[in-house]
Design a protein around this motif. Structure first.
Motif, PDB file in Angstrom:
ATOM      1  N   LEU A   1       3.014  49.000  84.750  1.00 52.66           N
ATOM      2  CA  LEU A   1       3.418  50.080  85.650  1.00 52.66           C
ATOM      3  C   LEU A   1       4.933  50.260  85.643  1.00 52.66           C
ATOM      4  O   LEU A   1       5.441  51.382  85.556  1.00 52.66           O
ATOM      5  CB  LEU A   1       2.928  49.765  87.066  1.00 52.66           C
ATOM      6  N   VAL A   2       5.656  49.138  85.697  1.00 54.03           N
ATOM      7  CA  VAL A   2       7.126  49.197  85.695  1.00 54.03           C
ATOM      8  C   VAL A   2       7.632  49.763  84.375  1.00 54.03           C
ATOM      9  O   VAL A   2       8.543  50.605  84.346  1.00 54.03           O
ATOM     10  CB  VAL A   2       7.715  47.798  85.956  1.00 54.03           C
ATOM     11  N   ARG A   3       7.043  49.319  83.274  1.00 50.98           N
ATOM     12  CA  ARG A   3       7.493  49.814  81.972  1.00 50.98           C
ATOM     13  C   ARG A   3       7.263  51.320  81.840  1.00 50.98           C
ATOM     14  O   ARG A   3       8.105  52.067  81.321  1.00 50.98           O
ATOM     15  CB  ARG A   3       6.774  49.080  80.840  1.00 50.98           C
TER      16      ARG A   3
ATOM     17  N   ALA B   1       7.482  43.968  76.239  1.00 50.18           N
ATOM     18  CA  ALA B   1       6.857  43.412  77.448  1.00 50.18           C
ATOM     19  C   ALA B   1       7.921  43.296  78.533  1.00 50.18           C
ATOM     20  O   ALA B   1       8.906  42.571  78.371  1.00 50.18           O
ATOM     21  CB  ALA B   1       6.240  42.054  77.161  1.00 50.18           C
ATOM     22  N   VAL B   2       7.736  44.028  79.591  1.00 52.65           N
ATOM     23  CA  VAL B   2       8.662  43.969  80.726  1.00 52.65           C
ATOM     24  C   VAL B   2       8.365  42.718  81.548  1.00 52.65           C
ATOM     25  O   VAL B   2       7.203  42.382  81.790  1.00 52.65           O
ATOM     26  CB  VAL B   2       8.522  45.231  81.603  1.00 52.65           C
TER      27      VAL B   2
ATOM     28  N   THR C   1      11.815  42.563  88.955  1.00 49.97           N
ATOM     29  CA  THR C   1      11.996  42.828  87.526  1.00 49.97           C
ATOM     30  C   THR C   1      13.473  43.011  87.216  1.00 49.97           C
ATOM     31  O   THR C   1      14.235  43.546  88.030  1.00 49.97           O
ATOM     32  CB  THR C   1      11.204  44.070  87.074  1.00 49.97           C
ATOM     33  N   ASN C   2      13.876  42.539  86.053  1.00 46.06           N
ATOM     34  CA  ASN C   2      15.277  42.670  85.609  1.00 46.06           C
ATOM     35  C   ASN C   2      15.408  43.678  84.469  1.00 46.06           C
ATOM     36  O   ASN C   2      16.384  43.670  83.731  1.00 46.06           O
ATOM     37  CB  ASN C   2      15.812  41.316  85.154  1.00 46.06           C
ATOM     38  N   VAL C   3      14.408  44.560  84.321  1.00 49.39           N
ATOM     39  CA  VAL C   3      14.399  45.453  83.170  1.00 49.39           C
ATOM     40  C   VAL C   3      15.639  46.363  83.144  1.00 49.39           C
ATOM     41  O   VAL C   3      16.159  46.685  82.061  1.00 49.39           O
ATOM     42  CB  VAL C   3      13.095  46.282  83.131  1.00 49.39           C
TER      43      VAL C   3
END
Length: 556
Positions: A9-11, A31-32, A47-49
């Protein structure tokens, strides 16, 4: 919502943010990373994306993080998305999303934690492979526990695993074993470099009972009988011990078969023709330094006899001919040189060196009353698999040996493993399972319908809003990722450490949130939601213990 689903979802949201600004979505990692923060006040996940990607696309990390948080706000399953620090995004799940994870576990049951990222990869997993000259010692026992667990873990993530035992029935150690048996049968002391211990006398007596006139035969025939029968009897003992320990093999491969079949000579001639062997100082050497080894290896000695590595070369060629994509060797602490040697062997055979993986295990020591336990009653000089099992049982032995990285030496505290307290890791985890199973039995005695075996569709799992419930749900949700990581890194100890974390989360939940009604109280929707959560926790503990080959008792 599982961590992997949240990562997807975040990606997806990050890709939309970049695309909307005309920036390169290819800068996103495949891969996030979505992890649980150490401080629960920071959210359920983080998340640190944005920190990973911002510089690549020419944005400030906080600017990208704020855009990502805005894109995620209001998404189904998320309660909030907030920017923190230099560009982290903290995420909180909606309670119905937490409930959905519980529902997934109920539906998947024993399959929860499985995956398919290895996609049918054919893996040859060789472990233990102790010489048939005595009982399995502690180092071999560690590999029996770790190797079997690794096989289980790789299998549930999609690999097709063949467990293989390399039966070293050729070489000088067998000659010493035979000489020791003959001496014991005659009532003499073993040779100076031979084997001692009660098991040698027992085996010698069994050989004489099976072949009454063996000691009257000419020396060559006598030794051949002791060799054939002694090895067969010793190996049957080894196989029986391993089976009783819960470790079985698909293939027992005899080293001697490589020499008897001509496979060794054939592969060496092939290497000579390819120029991978050269002649110097009266011997044949493999050009292993050209393939990353620290030195060239003698393959055929100056007397014309094959060196030990000749069998290793033929054995790897045989494995590859049987269709294995990956060959994992699990070796003892004194085999570090084999890493470069076996990878160089693969390259010399024209293969990718990465078809070979070598795991090196460190020593195991037994401790009782703060002192080392050094001697075995039967083996005389080493502590054996049977000694450990007699002391603490199969479950405790397997769990304890699997819960440490193989890179580290292990001191097994026998006194600790005998305790029925939370100090004993295997008892702590198994007790959590027994306590969870007891909850379901008690619910049935109250006339409540079972949760196990249902999909939870009739239960309002959105009621799981207590902080301890959230902690337990999120810990359960980590299981598939932990299994995947354990498979990827070949580290079964990650499963054990996770199970201890899960047991802790459950015990804290149970102390803070009452599950079953008491006295004349009626069951409420919250009762059924918590029973479903407890069943999901029980199933996850059972699945994790199964990967370690450890039982999940319903009563303790």
């Amino acid at each position: 919502m599982t961590p992997s689903a949240l990562a997807d979802l975040v990606r997806s949201a990050a890709a939309e943010v970049l695309a909307a600004r005309g920036l390169d979505t290819g800068a996103l990692p495949e891969a996030v990373i979505v992890e649980r923060p150490r401080n629960p006040e920071h959210g359920d996940y983080a998340t640190n994306v944005a920190l990973q990607v911002a510089k690549k696309v020419g944005l400030a990390p906080r600017e990208l993080a704020e855009a990502l948080a805005n894109a995620l706000a209001g998404t189904d399953g998320l309660d909030s998305a907030e920017v923190a620090g230099p560009g982290f995004v903290n995420l909180r799940l909606a309670t119905d999303a937490q409930g959905e994870l519980v529902r997934q576990v109920l539906v998947q049951g024993a399959a929860y934690g499985c995956g398919d990222e290895f996609g049918g990869l054919a893996v040859n997993l060789e472990f233990v492979s102790a010489n048939p000259t005595g009982p399995i010692h502690l180092g071999g026992t560690r590999w029996a526990a770790v190797g079997d667990a690794l096989g289980r873990i790789l299998t549930v993530r999609g690999a097709v695993v063949t467990r293989e035992y390399y039966f070293n029935d050729a070489g000088a150690q067998i000659d010493r074993f035979v000489a020791s048996l003959v001496a014991a049968a005659r009532g003499a002391e073993p040779p100076e470099d031979g084997y001692g211990g009660a098991y040698i006398s027992e085996l010698a007596s069994e050989v004489v009972r099976a072949e009454p006139g063996v000691l009257e035969l000419p020396d060559g025939q006598r030794d051949e009988v002791f060799r054939r029968t002694g090895i067969e009897l010793m190996f049957e003992q080894i196989k029986r011990s391993l089976h009783d320990f819960g470790t079985d093999f698909d293939v027992f491969f005899h080293e001697d078969s490589l020499h008897a079949s001509g496979a060794v000579d054939e592969v060496l001639e092939q290497l000579k023709r390819s120029g991978r062997l050269y002649h110097a100082d009266g011997a044949w050497w493999m050009r292993s330094t050209e393939f990353g080894d620290d030195k060239d290896r003698v393959v055929i000695k100056s007397d014309g006899a094959p060196a030990y590595i000749a069998g290793d070369i033929a054995y790897l060629a045989d494995k590859r001919s049987r269709g294995f994509d990956l060959c994992i060797y699990m070796l003892g602490a004194d085999h570090h040189g084999y890493i470069g040697r076996l990878k160089a062997t693969a390259a010399a055979l024209g293969d990718d060196p990465d078809v070979v993986e070598v795991l090196i295990g460190q020593m195991v020591n037994l401790v009782s009353e703060g002192k080392p336990v050094r001697m075995s009653k039967r083996a005389g000089t080493v502590v054996t698999l049977e000694d450990l099992v007699d002391a603490v049982g199969v479950d405790a032995a397997r769990y304890e040996l699997a819960r440490y990285s193989v890179d580290s030496a292990v001191d097994v505290d026998l006194d600790l493993l005998r305790k029925n307290t939370a100090e004993n890791p295997v008892f702590y985890v198994q007790y959590a399972h027994a306590r969870l199973a007891s909850l379901q039995r008690n619910a049935a005695e109250l006339g409540l319908p079972p949760v196990a075996g249902t999909d939870g569709s009739q239960i309002d799992l959105g009621l799981l809003s207590h902080p301890r419930e959230g902690d337990l749900v999120r810990t359960i949700g980590e299981f598939p990722k932990v299994v995947a990581r354990a498979a990827e890194l070949r580290e079964p100890h990650r499963i054990a450490r996770y199970l201890e974390e899960l047991a802790s989360a459950y015990h804290k939940f149970y102390d803070a949130a009452r599950v079953l009604p008491q006295g004349d109280e009626e069951a409420t929707p919250t009762t059924f939601a918590r029973l479903a959560l407890c069943e999901a926790a029980r199933q996850t503990v059972a699945n994790g213990l199964a990967l370690l080959g450890v039982s999940a008792p319903d009563r303790m």
